[in-house]
Design a protein around this motif. Structure first.
Motif, mmCIF file in Angstrom:
data_model
loop_
_atom_site.group_PDB
_atom_site.id
_atom_site.type_symbol
_atom_site.label_atom_id
_atom_site.label_comp_id
_atom_site.label_asym_id
_atom_site.label_seq_id
_atom_site.Cartn_x
_atom_site.Cartn_y
_atom_site.Cartn_z
ATOM 1 N N TYR A 1 -5.405 13.216 -5.674
ATOM 2 C CA TYR A 1 -4.751 12.264 -4.772
ATOM 3 C C TYR A 1 -5.734 11.742 -3.726
ATOM 4 C CZ TYR A 1 -0.863 10.073 -2.344
ATOM 5 O OH TYR A 1 -0.004 9.147 -1.796
ATOM 6 N N GLU A 2 -6.617 12.598 -3.251
ATOM 7 C CA GLU A 2 -7.632 12.155 -2.303
ATOM 8 C C GLU A 2 -8.558 11.119 -2.948
ATOM 9 O OE1 GLU A 2 -7.965 16.247 0.376
ATOM 10 O OE2 GLU A 2 -9.430 15.844 -1.188
ATOM 11 N N THR A 3 -8.866 11.296 -4.226
ATOM 12 C CA THR A 3 -9.683 10.310 -4.938
ATOM 13 C C THR A 3 -8.978 8.968 -5.005
ATOM 14 O OG1 THR A 3 -10.735 12.045 -6.274
ATOM 15 C CG2 THR A 3 -10.798 9.797 -7.144
ATOM 16 N N ILE A 4 -7.661 8.997 -5.221
ATOM 17 C CA ILE A 4 -6.872 7.764 -5.249
ATOM 18 C C ILE A 4 -6.901 7.083 -3.882
ATOM 19 C CG2 ILE A 4 -4.522 6.874 -5.449
ATOM 20 C CD1 ILE A 4 -4.083 9.115 -7.588
ATOM 21 N N LEU A 5 -6.777 7.856 -2.820
ATOM 22 C CA LEU A 5 -6.826 7.281 -1.478
ATOM 23 C C LEU A 5 -8.174 6.626 -1.212
ATOM 24 C CD1 LEU A 5 -5.011 10.016 0.638
ATOM 25 C CD2 LEU A 5 -4.451 7.583 0.654
ATOM 26 N N ARG A 6 -9.258 7.297 -1.574
ATOM 27 C CA ARG A 6 -10.591 6.755 -1.332
ATOM 28 C C ARG A 6 -10.860 5.506 -2.174
ATOM 29 N NH1 ARG A 6 -13.158 12.418 -1.287
ATOM 30 N NH2 ARG A 6 -13.577 12.847 0.908
ATOM 31 N N ALA A 7 -10.127 5.334 -3.260
ATOM 32 C CA ALA A 7 -10.307 4.154 -4.102
ATOM 33 C C ALA A 7 -9.739 2.891 -3.448
ATOM 34 C CB ALA A 7 -9.657 4.381 -5.463
ATOM 35 N N GLU A 8 -8.879 3.058 -2.454
ATOM 36 C CA GLU A 8 -8.397 1.913 -1.683
ATOM 37 C C GLU A 8 -9.531 1.460 -0.763
ATOM 38 O OE1 GLU A 8 -5.559 0.308 -1.823
ATOM 39 O OE2 GLU A 8 -4.403 1.622 -3.165
ATOM 40 N N LEU B 1 0.833 -1.199 0.000
ATOM 41 C CA LEU B 1 0.000 0.000 0.000
ATOM 42 C C LEU B 1 0.870 1.253 0.000
ATOM 43 C CD1 LEU B 1 -2.655 1.539 0.271
ATOM 44 C CD2 LEU B 1 -2.593 1.082 2.738
ATOM 45 N N ALA B 2 1.924 1.255 0.804
ATOM 46 C CA ALA B 2 2.817 2.410 0.844
ATOM 47 C C ALA B 2 3.411 2.695 -0.522
ATOM 48 C CB ALA B 2 3.931 2.171 1.869
ATOM 49 N N GLN B 3 3.804 1.630 -1.241
ATOM 50 C CA GLN B 3 4.393 1.832 -2.561
ATOM 51 C C GLN B 3 3.355 2.351 -3.551
ATOM 52 O OE1 GLN B 3 7.737 1.619 -3.126
ATOM 53 N NE2 GLN B 3 7.077 2.716 -4.976
ATOM 54 N N ARG B 4 2.113 1.886 -3.458
ATOM 55 C CA ARG B 4 1.063 2.391 -4.357
ATOM 56 C C ARG B 4 0.837 3.886 -4.123
ATOM 57 N NH1 ARG B 4 -1.525 -2.424 -2.937
ATOM 58 N NH2 ARG B 4 -3.130 -1.413 -1.657
ATOM 59 N N LEU B 5 0.890 4.306 -2.870
ATOM 60 C CA LEU B 5 0.675 5.724 -2.568
ATOM 61 C C LEU B 5 1.846 6.573 -3.074
ATOM 62 C CD1 LEU B 5 -0.902 5.546 0.994
ATOM 63 C CD2 LEU B 5 -2.039 5.668 -1.242
ATOM 64 N N ILE C 1 2.468 10.635 5.294
ATOM 65 C CA ILE C 1 1.420 9.632 5.475
ATOM 66 C C ILE C 1 2.012 8.502 6.302
ATOM 67 C CG2 ILE C 1 -0.094 7.954 4.350
ATOM 68 C CD1 ILE C 1 -0.207 9.817 1.943
ATOM 69 N N LEU C 2 1.294 8.099 7.318
ATOM 70 C CA LEU C 2 1.751 7.037 8.206
ATOM 71 C C LEU C 2 0.790 5.866 8.117
ATOM 72 C CD1 LEU C 2 3.671 6.074 10.431
ATOM 73 C CD2 LEU C 2 2.243 7.277 12.084
ATOM 74 N N LEU C 3 1.331 4.679 7.882
ATOM 75 C CA LEU C 3 0.564 3.441 7.815
ATOM 76 C C LEU C 3 0.988 2.513 8.939
ATOM 77 C CD1 LEU C 3 0.893 2.760 3.967
ATOM 78 C CD2 LEU C 3 -1.074 3.765 5.125
ATOM 79 N N ALA C 4 0.010 1.871 9.551
ATOM 80 C CA ALA C 4 0.285 0.884 10.598
ATOM 81 C C ALA C 4 -0.780 -0.194 10.512
ATOM 82 C CB ALA C 4 0.276 1.545 11.969
ATOM 83 N N ALA C 5 -0.598 -1.251 11.265
ATOM 84 C CA ALA C 5 -1.595 -2.318 11.265
ATOM 85 C C ALA C 5 -2.958 -1.810 11.719
ATOM 86 C CB ALA C 5 -1.135 -3.457 12.166
ATOM 87 N N GLU C 6 -2.976 -0.682 12.469
ATOM 88 C CA GLU C 6 -4.242 -0.149 12.974
ATOM 89 C C GLU C 6 -4.842 0.935 12.081
ATOM 90 O OE1 GLU C 6 -3.639 1.489 16.846
ATOM 91 O OE2 GLU C 6 -2.169 2.979 16.173
ATOM 92 N N GLY C 7 -4.197 1.272 10.931
ATOM 93 C CA GLY C 7 -4.840 2.223 10.038
ATOM 94 C C GLY C 7 -3.904 3.197 9.367
ATOM 95 N N VAL D 1 5.951 8.489 2.834
ATOM 96 C CA VAL D 1 5.005 7.478 3.286
ATOM 97 C C VAL D 1 5.755 6.514 4.192
ATOM 98 C CG1 VAL D 1 3.309 5.742 2.619
ATOM 99 C CG2 VAL D 1 3.747 7.695 1.102
ATOM 100 N N HIS D 2 5.382 6.495 5.479
ATOM 101 C CA HIS D 2 6.089 5.712 6.484
ATOM 102 C C HIS D 2 5.248 4.512 6.918
ATOM 103 C CE1 HIS D 2 8.640 9.324 7.158
ATOM 104 N NE2 HIS D 2 7.499 9.982 7.065
ATOM 105 N N GLU D 3 5.938 3.475 7.374
ATOM 106 C CA GLU D 3 5.282 2.346 8.042
ATOM 107 C C GLU D 3 5.775 2.299 9.482
ATOM 108 O OE1 GLU D 3 5.110 -1.392 5.545
ATOM 109 O OE2 GLU D 3 6.605 -0.221 4.428
ATOM 110 N N LYS D 4 4.823 2.223 10.429
ATOM 111 C CA LYS D 4 5.157 2.244 11.842
ATOM 112 C C LYS D 4 4.339 1.184 12.580
ATOM 113 C CE LYS D 4 7.869 5.966 11.895
ATOM 114 N NZ LYS D 4 9.252 5.992 12.417
ATOM 115 N N PRO D 5 4.748 0.804 13.787
ATOM 116 C CA PRO D 5 3.950 -0.150 14.566
ATOM 117 C C PRO D 5 2.604 0.430 15.004
ATOM 118 C CG PRO D 5 6.216 -0.095 15.348
ATOM 119 C CD PRO D 5 6.059 1.057 14.402
ATOM 120 N N GLU D 6 2.553 1.767 15.267
ATOM 121 C CA GLU D 6 1.326 2.420 15.724
ATOM 122 C C GLU D 6 1.166 3.761 15.012
ATOM 123 O OE1 GLU D 6 0.390 2.222 20.158
ATOM 124 O OE2 GLU D 6 2.585 2.078 20.139
#
Length: 286
Positions: free
Chosen positions: A76-83, A36-40, A55-61, A106-111
């Motif tokens: 870009y917001e339209t692209i996000l909503r398409a996920e 998902l991070a790479q798609r964004l 943008i921060l991504l984690a297992a919780e959202g 675009v980061h990936e974090k535990p929380e």
């Protein structure tokens, strides 16, 4: 309850502005964040890297603050909503004189928000504690309500809701200790804790934990930014400006960038020297 407000148009605060800022979050289970991070990132590349922000991504959202030219931002917001996990995601807009960000990260974090509390997640199945901006206005006028600012001390000093309490914390992780120290008193006094933060995510993360400790909790849906968006007379309840974590530094109740500088916010407070140094590293012309 989730905010159903539509994004602000450029006519809401006067003539069209070249850049806009957009903030958002959603607690939702994400099983695979790397792809998902790479798609964004790729989506921004397809827009000629017009979008900047974090943008921060984690297992919780997901949570994010982004900015760019209005047309590119809406694309870009339209692209996000398409996920699928982000269908119907609400974006809170504010206006820019300064370009708020240069690059998109675009980061990936535990929380999404780390408070240092084991087992606390935004995915908990807890009672809904959200109140709309319209309900919030009535709520904070009640005598049996404690209005609690869930932000750092320097943010409170710049601006806050009338009658709000400043917990005096320097970091998000210090907030739970403040709650623990005052929970028994609030319970004995029969107080409802009305809690707010900038965009809502900090309150979202802690509301379930506070409810489990026997507190009656209400949180402002969408935070201060949603209040400014929904309430054209927000200045009746708000004192000062609202700090924003980007190059603009602060906005007023009409969601317009102010002339406040990082030096105005942090001053010569030694405890905030590192924040001032970080702010100065941002390229204001970028």
């Amino acid at each position: 309850m989730k905010s159903s407000a539509s994004p602000a148009s450029s006519t809401a605060a006067g003539p069209a502005i070249e850049h806009q800022h957009s903030s958002f979050y959603r607690f939702v289970r994400l099983d695979e964040t790397a792809a998902l991070a790479q798609r964004l990132r790729d989506a921004n590349a397809a827009l000629n890297h017009a979008i900047g922000g974090n943008i921060l991504l984690a297992a919780e959202g997901i949570t994010g603050a982004i900015g760019g030219p209005t047309d590119a931002l809406l694309a870009y917001e339209t692209i996000l909503r398409a996920e699928a996990p982000f269908a119907g995601l609400h974006f809170k807009h504010s206006f820019c004189t300064t370009r708020p960000f240069t690059l998109l990260k675009v980061h990936e974090k535990p929380e999404l928000v780390a408070f240092g509390l084991d087992g606390v997640t935004g995915l908990s199945d807890t009672p809904d504690t959200h109140v709309s901006p319209q309900e919030w206005r009535k709520l904070i006028q009640r005598n049996d309500v404690v209005v609690l600012d869930n932000r750092n001390h320097f943010e409170f000093e710049l601006g806050h809701f009338h009658g709000a309490i400043d917990p005096g914390v320097r970091h998000f992780r210090d907030f739970p200790a403040y709650i623990e120290a005052h929970a028994q008193q609030w319970q004995q006094e029969g107080k409802t804790v009305a809690m707010y933060c900038t965009g809502g995510i900090r309150c979202e993360k802690l509301s379930g934990w506070m409810t489990q400790r026997g507190l009656t909790v209400r949180q402002l849906d969408g935070g201060i930014l949603n209040y400014f968006e929904q309430m054209p007379d927000a200045e009746l309840d708000w004192r000062g400006e609202c700090f924003v974590f980007d190059k603009r530094i602060a906005i007023d109740t009409r969601r317009r960038e102010t002339e406040t500088t990082a030096e105005d916010v942090y001053g010569d407070d030694p405890a905030e020297a590192w924040r001032l140094a970080r702010a100065k590293r941002l390229d204001p012309a970028g």
